[in-house]
Scaffold this active site. Structure first.
Site, PDB file in Angstrom:
ATOM      1  N   HIS A 162       1.017  -1.125  -0.010  1.00 49.91           N
ATOM      2  CA  HIS A 162       0.032   0.210   0.148  1.00 49.91           C
ATOM      3  C   HIS A 162       0.933   1.158   0.215  1.00 49.91           C
ATOM      4  O   HIS A 162       0.499   2.469   0.341  1.00 49.91           O
ATOM      5  CB  HIS A 162      -0.825   0.103   1.146  1.00 49.91           C
ATOM      6  CG  HIS A 162      -2.146  -0.797   1.262  1.00 49.91           C
ATOM      7  ND1 HIS A 162      -2.469  -1.339   2.488  1.00 49.91           N
ATOM      8  CD2 HIS A 162      -2.869  -1.537   0.306  1.00 49.91           C
ATOM      9  CE1 HIS A 162      -3.660  -2.162   2.293  1.00 49.91           C
ATOM     10  NE2 HIS A 162      -3.851  -2.115   0.766  1.00 49.91           N
ATOM     11  N   HIS A 190      -4.550   2.869   6.268  1.00 48.42           N
ATOM     12  CA  HIS A 190      -5.140   2.451   5.348  1.00 48.42           C
ATOM     13  C   HIS A 190      -5.915   1.502   5.530  1.00 48.42           C
ATOM     14  O   HIS A 190      -5.665   0.185   5.920  1.00 48.42           O
ATOM     15  CB  HIS A 190      -4.242   2.091   4.069  1.00 48.42           C
ATOM     16  CG  HIS A 190      -4.864   1.786   2.805  1.00 48.42           C
ATOM     17  ND1 HIS A 190      -5.035   2.422   1.625  1.00 48.42           N
ATOM     18  CD2 HIS A 190      -5.759   0.791   2.385  1.00 48.42           C
ATOM     19  CE1 HIS A 190      -5.683   1.942   0.793  1.00 48.42           C
ATOM     20  NE2 HIS A 190      -6.065   0.622   1.187  1.00 48.42           N
ATOM     21  N   ASN A 193     -10.484  -3.453   2.348  1.00 49.16           N
ATOM     22  CA  ASN A 193     -10.302  -4.839   2.309  1.00 49.16           C
ATOM     23  C   ASN A 193      -8.976  -5.382   2.901  1.00 49.16           C
ATOM     24  O   ASN A 193      -8.897  -6.179   3.776  1.00 49.16           O
ATOM     25  CB  ASN A 193     -10.524  -5.536   0.947  1.00 49.16           C
ATOM     26  CG  ASN A 193     -12.049  -5.854   0.754  1.00 49.16           C
ATOM     27  OD1 ASN A 193     -12.812  -6.185   1.702  1.00 49.16           O
ATOM     28  ND2 ASN A 193     -12.548  -5.428  -0.484  1.00 49.16           N
ATOM     29  N   ARG A 223      -8.039 -11.529   5.800  1.00 52.24           N
ATOM     30  CA  ARG A 223      -6.700 -11.844   6.541  1.00 52.24           C
ATOM     31  C   ARG A 223      -6.798 -12.045   7.844  1.00 52.24           C
ATOM     32  O   ARG A 223      -7.052 -10.960   8.441  1.00 52.24           O
ATOM     33  CB  ARG A 223      -5.673 -11.275   5.854  1.00 52.24           C
ATOM     34  CG  ARG A 223      -5.543 -11.219   4.282  1.00 52.24           C
ATOM     35  CD  ARG A 223      -4.168 -10.480   3.910  1.00 52.24           C
ATOM     36  NE  ARG A 223      -4.094 -10.473   2.235  1.00 52.24           N
ATOM     37  CZ  ARG A 223      -4.183  -9.342   1.656  1.00 52.24           C
ATOM     38  NH1 ARG A 223      -4.482  -8.224   2.344  1.00 52.24           N
ATOM     39  NH2 ARG A 223      -4.155  -9.248   0.326  1.00 52.24           N
ATOM     40  N   PHE A 266     -17.208  -4.822   6.024  1.00 50.02           N
ATOM     41  CA  PHE A 266     -17.139  -3.797   7.319  1.00 50.02           C
ATOM     42  C   PHE A 266     -18.565  -3.412   7.481  1.00 50.02           C
ATOM     43  O   PHE A 266     -19.009  -3.328   8.558  1.00 50.02           O
ATOM     44  CB  PHE A 266     -16.295  -2.692   7.054  1.00 50.02           C
ATOM     45  CG  PHE A 266     -15.895  -2.100   8.633  1.00 50.02           C
ATOM     46  CD1 PHE A 266     -15.261  -3.000   9.408  1.00 50.02           C
ATOM     47  CD2 PHE A 266     -16.280  -0.855   8.817  1.00 50.02           C
ATOM     48  CE1 PHE A 266     -15.048  -2.516  10.803  1.00 50.02           C
ATOM     49  CE2 PHE A 266     -15.921  -0.398  10.339  1.00 50.02           C
ATOM     50  CZ  PHE A 266     -15.424  -1.132  11.164  1.00 50.02           C
ATOM     51  N   GLY A 315     -11.845   3.666   6.446  1.00 48.83           N
ATOM     52  CA  GLY A 315     -11.325   4.862   6.905  1.00 48.83           C
ATOM     53  C   GLY A 315     -11.908   6.056   6.397  1.00 48.83           C
ATOM     54  O   GLY A 315     -12.149   7.029   7.226  1.00 48.83           O
ATOM     55  N   GLU A 316     -12.551   6.047   5.229  1.00 45.75           N
ATOM     56  CA  GLU A 316     -12.973   7.299   4.519  1.00 45.75           C
ATOM     57  C   GLU A 316     -14.772   7.191   4.694  1.00 45.75           C
ATOM     58  O   GLU A 316     -15.088   8.250   4.888  1.00 45.75           O
ATOM     59  CB  GLU A 316     -12.914   7.326   2.931  1.00 45.75           C
ATOM     60  CG  GLU A 316     -11.302   7.475   2.628  1.00 45.75           C
ATOM     61  CD  GLU A 316     -11.115   7.304   1.136  1.00 45.75           C
ATOM     62  OE1 GLU A 316     -12.089   7.548   0.303  1.00 45.75           O
ATOM     63  OE2 GLU A 316      -9.893   6.878   1.021  1.00 45.75           O
ATOM     64  N   ASN A 317     -15.102   6.128   5.041  1.00 54.75           N
ATOM     65  CA  ASN A 317     -16.494   6.177   5.107  1.00 54.75           C
ATOM     66  C   ASN A 317     -17.202   5.738   6.245  1.00 54.75           C
ATOM     67  O   ASN A 317     -18.406   5.932   6.507  1.00 54.75           O
ATOM     68  CB  ASN A 317     -16.929   5.225   3.991  1.00 54.75           C
ATOM     69  CG  ASN A 317     -16.485   5.485   2.593  1.00 54.75           C
ATOM     70  OD1 ASN A 317     -16.883   6.663   2.029  1.00 54.75           O
ATOM     71  ND2 ASN A 317     -15.885   4.764   1.743  1.00 54.75           N
ATOM     72  N   GLU A 346      -4.623   6.353  -5.211  1.00 55.48           N
ATOM     73  CA  GLU A 346      -3.371   5.466  -5.647  1.00 55.48           C
ATOM     74  C   GLU A 346      -3.132   5.864  -7.134  1.00 55.48           C
ATOM     75  O   GLU A 346      -1.898   5.982  -7.568  1.00 55.48           O
ATOM     76  CB  GLU A 346      -3.349   3.833  -5.337  1.00 55.48           C
ATOM     77  CG  GLU A 346      -3.394   3.745  -3.760  1.00 55.48           C
ATOM     78  CD  GLU A 346      -3.615   2.277  -3.716  1.00 55.48           C
ATOM     79  OE1 GLU A 346      -5.149   2.206  -3.253  1.00 55.48           O
ATOM     80  OE2 GLU A 346      -2.933   1.411  -3.294  1.00 55.48           O
TER      81      GLU A 346
HETATM   82  P1  ADP Z   1     -10.051  -2.395  -1.285  1.00 60.08           P
HETATM   83  O1  ADP Z   1      -9.189  -2.625  -0.552  1.00 60.08           O
HETATM   84  O2  ADP Z   1     -10.608  -3.794  -2.225  1.00 60.08           O
HETATM   85  O3  ADP Z   1      -9.806  -1.415  -2.454  1.00 60.08           O
HETATM   86  P2  ADP Z   1     -11.953  -0.463  -0.176  1.00 60.08           P
HETATM   87  O4  ADP Z   1     -10.987   0.436   0.126  1.00 60.08           O
HETATM   88  O5  ADP Z   1     -12.828  -0.159  -1.383  1.00 60.08           O
HETATM   89  O6  ADP Z   1     -11.513  -1.852  -0.699  1.00 60.08           O
HETATM   90  O7  ADP Z   1     -12.824  -0.849   1.239  1.00 60.08           O
HETATM   91  C1  ADP Z   1     -13.616  -1.788   1.322  1.00 60.08           C
HETATM   92  C2  ADP Z   1     -13.998  -1.833   2.537  1.00 60.08           C
HETATM   93  O8  ADP Z   1     -14.646  -0.707   2.992  1.00 60.08           O
HETATM   94  C3  ADP Z   1     -15.310  -2.765   2.764  1.00 60.08           C
HETATM   95  O9  ADP Z   1     -15.221  -3.670   4.095  1.00 60.08           O
HETATM   96  C4  ADP Z   1     -16.447  -1.864   2.942  1.00 60.08           C
HETATM   97  O10 ADP Z   1     -17.634  -2.510   3.887  1.00 60.08           O
HETATM   98  C5  ADP Z   1     -15.910  -0.702   3.550  1.00 60.08           C
HETATM   99  N1  ADP Z   1     -16.877   0.336   3.432  1.00 60.08           N
HETATM  100  C6  ADP Z   1     -17.252   0.938   2.246  1.00 60.08           C
HETATM  101  N2  ADP Z   1     -18.144   2.003   2.257  1.00 60.08           N
HETATM  102  C7  ADP Z   1     -18.402   2.101   3.881  1.00 60.08           C
HETATM  103  C8  ADP Z   1     -19.365   2.841   4.556  1.00 60.08           C
HETATM  104  N3  ADP Z   1     -20.134   3.728   3.904  1.00 60.08           N
HETATM  105  N4  ADP Z   1     -19.307   2.367   5.825  1.00 60.08           N
HETATM  106  C9  ADP Z   1     -18.531   1.590   6.256  1.00 60.08           C
HETATM  107  N5  ADP Z   1     -17.806   0.700   5.745  1.00 60.08           N
HETATM  108  C10 ADP Z   1     -17.612   0.975   4.321  1.00 60.08           C
END
Ligand code: ADP
Length: 365
Positions: A162, A190, A193, A223, A266, A315-317, A346
């Site tokens: 990452h 970060h 997933n 993991r 999540f 982390g963002e959502n 990225e």
């Molecule tokens: P990747 O590592 O595959 O790029 P992402 O960065 O898209 O994955 O993150 C996916 C994770 O983010 C999942 O566990 C998903 O449930 C979580 N996620 C996405 N949106 C939300 C949200 N609004 N609230 C909580 N978790 C979220």
């Protein structure tokens, strides 16, 4: 300058086209099912041709020559690559040498590079490595406490992943704080997933939670993260598991999915925990606790931090996660340490680094 960013998998090519002058996204897409029956792309070269024709059809470029450079995400740069590189035969050879470290990913990344060289032979290509940003870690952080022979013979050590995301978030955080990156200390988390945390001192990674592979460190979607290796031996003995089975259990069936027995997502964990599901609640608590432990360790390693940054899908959502962790951190850390959400990008970072390599002058942000 128009820069094409390519993330090539074994059967897919994700792409984004940027105008780096204004950091704007001109086109993006995904070519899937490469090599499958009835697919429009029999191989990666056809996939690249297909994506080029798509961006021309969409009007993002009029002709091939408008693409000034191509930036490739390459997963593993081993100890050879400490920064992005303009691709030539020597670089291709060295990426091949790193294949044993990432046997699934590097060959696919190479397929993308070689295909672009065929389709756009005159366009400069740049390799941007997931591991490169962490090559500044000191020996004390990256070596494992096993006989040195294994490091010498097989390069067994912590590499971290990452890197492009941690670097992007660090650059953004410096901008937000209004301070030069070279003068601040950051902890970047970060959480997608895959999840990893990095301690960044004056713009340089000094430690990170992922290791020889992305399996080490935090609890992730599927993991396990850190686990006593002796427990793995015990399971293998008791259940007569082979290495491949154990690899699958630890990488694909553990983490949030393994603890909850429900999902690696999540959002589903948070919802089920809210409904009172004991194992979803446990997954949430274990996930959060592991993150807190790493933040604590890195806060100490850095001697404090200007900011702790959260990024990635979670982390963002996840408002709940951020609000819970903020409450905990605020009780312990210095009140001057900012806790912030910084969306990652990225691909934009790859475009900027590619531009920097080709032009040789722009800052990373
Ligand atoms: P990747 O590592 O595959 O790029 P992402 O960065 O898209 O994955 O993150 C996916 C994770 O983010 C999942 O566990 C998903 O449930 C979580 N996620 C996405 N949106 C939300 C949200 N609004 N609230 C909580 N978790 C979220």
């Amino acid at each position: 300058m128009k820069i094409l960013v390519i993330n090539c998998g074994s059967s897919s090519i994700k792409y984004k086209l940027y105008d780096t002058k204004i950091s704007s996204l001109l086109a993006k897409g995904l070519i899937e099912r490469i090599g499958e029956k009835n697919s429009k792309a029999k191989n990666h070269t056809e996939g690249i041709k297909l994506l080029i024709s798509r961006i021309i059809e969409e009007g993002a470029v009029d002709k091939l020559e408008e693409i000034s450079a191509i930036g490739h995400r390459v997963v593993h740069g081993g100890e050879v690559f400490t920064q992005p590189h303009i691709i030539d035969d020597a670089v291709i050879g060295k990426i091949k040498e790193c294949v044993p470290l990432a046997p699934l990913h590097n060959p696919a990344n190479l397929a993308g590079i070689l295909s672009c060289a065929k389709v756009l032979p005159d366009t400069p290509q740049v390799a941007v490595f997931d591991t490169a940003f962490h090559q500044t870690m000191p020996e004390a952080a990256y070596l494992y406490a096993i006989p040195g022979y294994f490091y010498k013979k097989y390069k067994i050590r912590k590499y971290g992943f990452h890197g492009t995301s941690h670097q992007f978030v660090a650059c953004q955080a410096a901008d937000i704080l209004g301070k030069p990156l070279e003068k601040i200390k950051l902890i970047t988390c970060h959480l997608g997933n895959g999840c990893s945390i990095t301690a960044i001192d004056k713009g340089k990674s000094i430690d990170t939670s992922m290791g020889f592979t992305p399996l080490e460190g935090l609890i992730m979607g599927t993991r396990s993260g850190d686990i006593d290796v002796a427990a793995v031996f015990h399971i293998m003995k008791k259940e007569k598991k082979h290495i491949a089975d154990m690899d699958e259990i630890l990488n694909k069936k553990s983490g949030l999915l393994g603890i909850s027995g429900l999902s690696n997502d999540f959002r589903s964990i948070v919802e089920a925990a809210k409904r009172g599901n004991r194992f979803a609640k446990l997954a949430y608590d274990m996930f959060s606790y592991r993150i807190e432990k790493y933040i604590g360790a890195y806060y100490f390693a850095l001697g404090g931090a200007d900011a702790i940054c959260f990024t990635g899908g979670i982390g963002e959502n996840s408002k709940k996660f951020i609000s819970d962790i903020k409450k905990k951190l605020k009780r312990i850390i210095d009140s001057k340490t900012k806790i912030m959400v910084v969306p990652t990008d990225e691909e934009l970072m790859i475009a900027r680094l590619t531009y920097k390599m080709v032009k040789g002058k722009q800052k990373c942000h």
